[in-house]
Structures are given as C-alpha cells and as structure tokens.
Motif scaffolding. Sequence first.
Motif, mmCIF file in Angstrom:
data_model
loop_
_atom_site.group_PDB
_atom_site.id
_atom_site.type_symbol
_atom_site.label_atom_id
_atom_site.label_comp_id
_atom_site.label_asym_id
_atom_site.label_seq_id
_atom_site.Cartn_x
_atom_site.Cartn_y
_atom_site.Cartn_z
ATOM 1 N N LEU A 27 23.429 50.492 80.928
ATOM 2 C CA LEU A 27 24.300 49.418 81.416
ATOM 3 C C LEU A 27 25.702 49.580 80.849
ATOM 4 C CD1 LEU A 27 24.894 46.750 82.835
ATOM 5 C CD2 LEU A 27 23.926 45.552 80.854
ATOM 6 N N LEU A 28 25.798 49.754 79.549
ATOM 7 C CA LEU A 28 27.105 49.921 78.929
ATOM 8 C C LEU A 28 27.818 51.157 79.466
ATOM 9 C CD1 LEU A 28 28.088 49.355 75.269
ATOM 10 C CD2 LEU A 28 28.733 51.483 76.375
ATOM 11 N N ASP A 29 27.091 52.260 79.582
ATOM 12 C CA ASP A 29 27.710 53.493 80.066
ATOM 13 C C ASP A 29 28.281 53.321 81.471
ATOM 14 O OD1 ASP A 29 27.153 54.864 77.745
ATOM 15 O OD2 ASP A 29 25.344 55.816 78.518
ATOM 16 N N ALA A 30 27.541 52.627 82.329
ATOM 17 C CA ALA A 30 28.000 52.443 83.706
ATOM 18 C C ALA A 30 29.251 51.577 83.761
ATOM 19 C CB ALA A 30 26.879 51.822 84.546
ATOM 20 N N VAL A 31 29.267 50.475 83.012
ATOM 21 C CA VAL A 31 30.431 49.584 83.033
ATOM 22 C C VAL A 31 31.638 50.284 82.410
ATOM 23 C CG1 VAL A 31 31.341 47.339 82.335
ATOM 24 C CG2 VAL A 31 28.921 47.564 82.962
ATOM 25 N N MET A 32 31.410 51.022 81.326
ATOM 26 C CA MET A 32 32.505 51.782 80.709
ATOM 27 C C MET A 32 33.087 52.787 81.694
ATOM 28 S SD MET A 32 33.107 55.095 79.506
ATOM 29 C CE MET A 32 31.523 55.775 79.022
ATOM 30 N N ALA A 33 32.228 53.572 82.331
ATOM 31 C CA ALA A 33 32.713 54.608 83.240
ATOM 32 C C ALA A 33 33.436 54.004 84.436
ATOM 33 C CB ALA A 33 31.547 55.484 83.702
ATOM 34 N N ALA A 34 32.915 52.916 84.968
ATOM 35 C CA ALA A 34 33.572 52.272 86.110
ATOM 36 C C ALA A 34 34.948 51.742 85.737
ATOM 37 C CB ALA A 34 32.700 51.134 86.640
ATOM 38 N N THR A 35 35.118 51.367 84.470
ATOM 39 C CA THR A 35 36.403 50.859 83.996
ATOM 40 C C THR A 35 37.419 51.970 83.812
ATOM 41 O OG1 THR A 35 35.261 49.050 82.828
ATOM 42 C CG2 THR A 35 37.544 49.530 82.173
ATOM 43 N N VAL A 36 37.018 53.054 83.153
ATOM 44 C CA VAL A 36 37.997 54.055 82.713
ATOM 45 C C VAL A 36 38.190 55.213 83.676
ATOM 46 C CG1 VAL A 36 37.401 53.459 80.322
ATOM 47 C CG2 VAL A 36 36.426 55.525 81.342
ATOM 48 N N TYR A 37 37.150 55.575 84.421
ATOM 49 C CA TYR A 37 37.211 56.816 85.199
ATOM 50 C C TYR A 37 38.351 56.856 86.215
ATOM 51 C CZ TYR A 37 35.465 61.030 87.501
ATOM 52 O OH TYR A 37 35.336 62.302 88.008
ATOM 53 N N PRO A 38 38.672 55.759 86.900
ATOM 54 C CA PRO A 38 39.770 55.841 87.876
ATOM 55 C C PRO A 38 41.138 56.132 87.268
ATOM 56 C CG PRO A 38 38.361 53.953 88.339
ATOM 57 C CD PRO A 38 37.974 54.460 86.985
ATOM 58 N N TYR A 39 41.288 55.958 85.954
ATOM 59 C CA TYR A 39 42.612 56.053 85.330
ATOM 60 C C TYR A 39 42.816 57.312 84.487
ATOM 61 C CZ TYR A 39 42.845 51.104 86.570
ATOM 62 O OH TYR A 39 42.838 49.920 87.260
#
Length: 226
Positions: free
Chosen positions: A173-185
Amino acid sequence: MLVYLDQNHASRMAKHLLGQRGHEVFGELYLALKGRVLAPPSPFHVLETLFPIRGPEEKAGYLLPALQGLFSELSQGYWVRPWQEVAVRQERGLYREDFLWRGGSWDTPADLSPFQGLPETLRGLPYREALEGALKAIKARTGLKEVPFVRLLAELFARMASDLNRKPRPSDLLDAVMAATVYPYVDLLLTDRYLRGLLPGKSVGGRRREVMALVQRFREGVDSSS
C-alpha cells in the motif's frame, strides 16, 4: 536531476553512513549522487522510519539521525509535499513547484488511511475489473478528480491485485501511494525490484549490479561534461 530514493535505498545509504557492513555499494551511490542531484525526503520516509512496516528488524526511529544527515546533503532543503497536496494541484497540470516545497518535517508522516483495506477488496480480480474498481474507490475516498495520481495509483493497485503469482506484502500500500505521488515528477525513481518492474521507464532497482551501473552512469556523466 530530480531523484527519489525510496526507503530501501535511503535506509541502506544511512546504514552505510552508520558504519554497518554490507551496504558499501550504496555508499558509492551516495557519493555519486552528492552534489549532482536533488533528492528530497518525503512524508513516506517519515512513516517508514518512525513506523516501519517492512519487518521487525527495523527498530523504529534508529535510522532517523542518519537519514536526516543524508537528506540534508541531497535535498537542498526541499521536501516532497504530502500526497494529498500533490494530487489536488494536478488539476491544473504537472508542475514541480506543486511537488516540492520547504514545509516538510520529520514529525509528519504520510497518512494512508483513505486507502486502508482497498487493495484487499481488489485481490484476485482481472486487471480491467480491478482497475475500474480502484478508480471508483480512490475518487470516492479522496474526493479527487481523475488526475495523474489517481490514474497511476489505480493502475498499480490493479496490477498488484491481479498478479496471483505474488503474495501481497504489508508494504504494498505504501509503495503504491509513494510511487503514484513521485513518479510523474522525478527523473529517476530508485526503488525495489518489484516496483521497478511495474514502472520500468525511469526506475532503478536495488540489486548490486543495478546500483553499480547507476554509479557508473553518474561518474561517466561527470567525466564527459568536464
């Protein structure tokens, strides 16, 4: 270059700085990144440092001073905004000023409560069905529109849920939310092997050969520009 060090990379760099053996390659990576990239901490680092979920061997908080020192060298004083603030700002587009700020704190962990239990409700569904369910649930739970954060998080949840060959982990869960937050930038996401496989475009895993290849990449870049 904007780089995000997930907890796997950041904690192993911190352990090297504390003198623990077995993390020497991450020490080399730290030296290769220092002065060449912007690598900010995030509320996800705070959550994983103070409330570790990857295993009982990670004593809560013992890495905090080393992580603070590490990021003081790499962040230029910037933090990643909380995912809620990043996501709502995406309604006007993707801008790094909506991603980075100087208001972060090692006292404020990420809040994952809106997504608790969601991955379990999707488990075993076919990808398309899981994706539709994730999109609907994320928007309902957060009040967000279908911004890039929402779409990417739903895709990650759906891919995790429809992969019956892999046992879910507490950190998913944490990994998914982290990646969704940072990956686009970011220009590079330094993460674990599993997330690297889900987001191969600009991700690097934590295996020794991958880390050494990245170290060499930075070294060659510096040499070629001198």
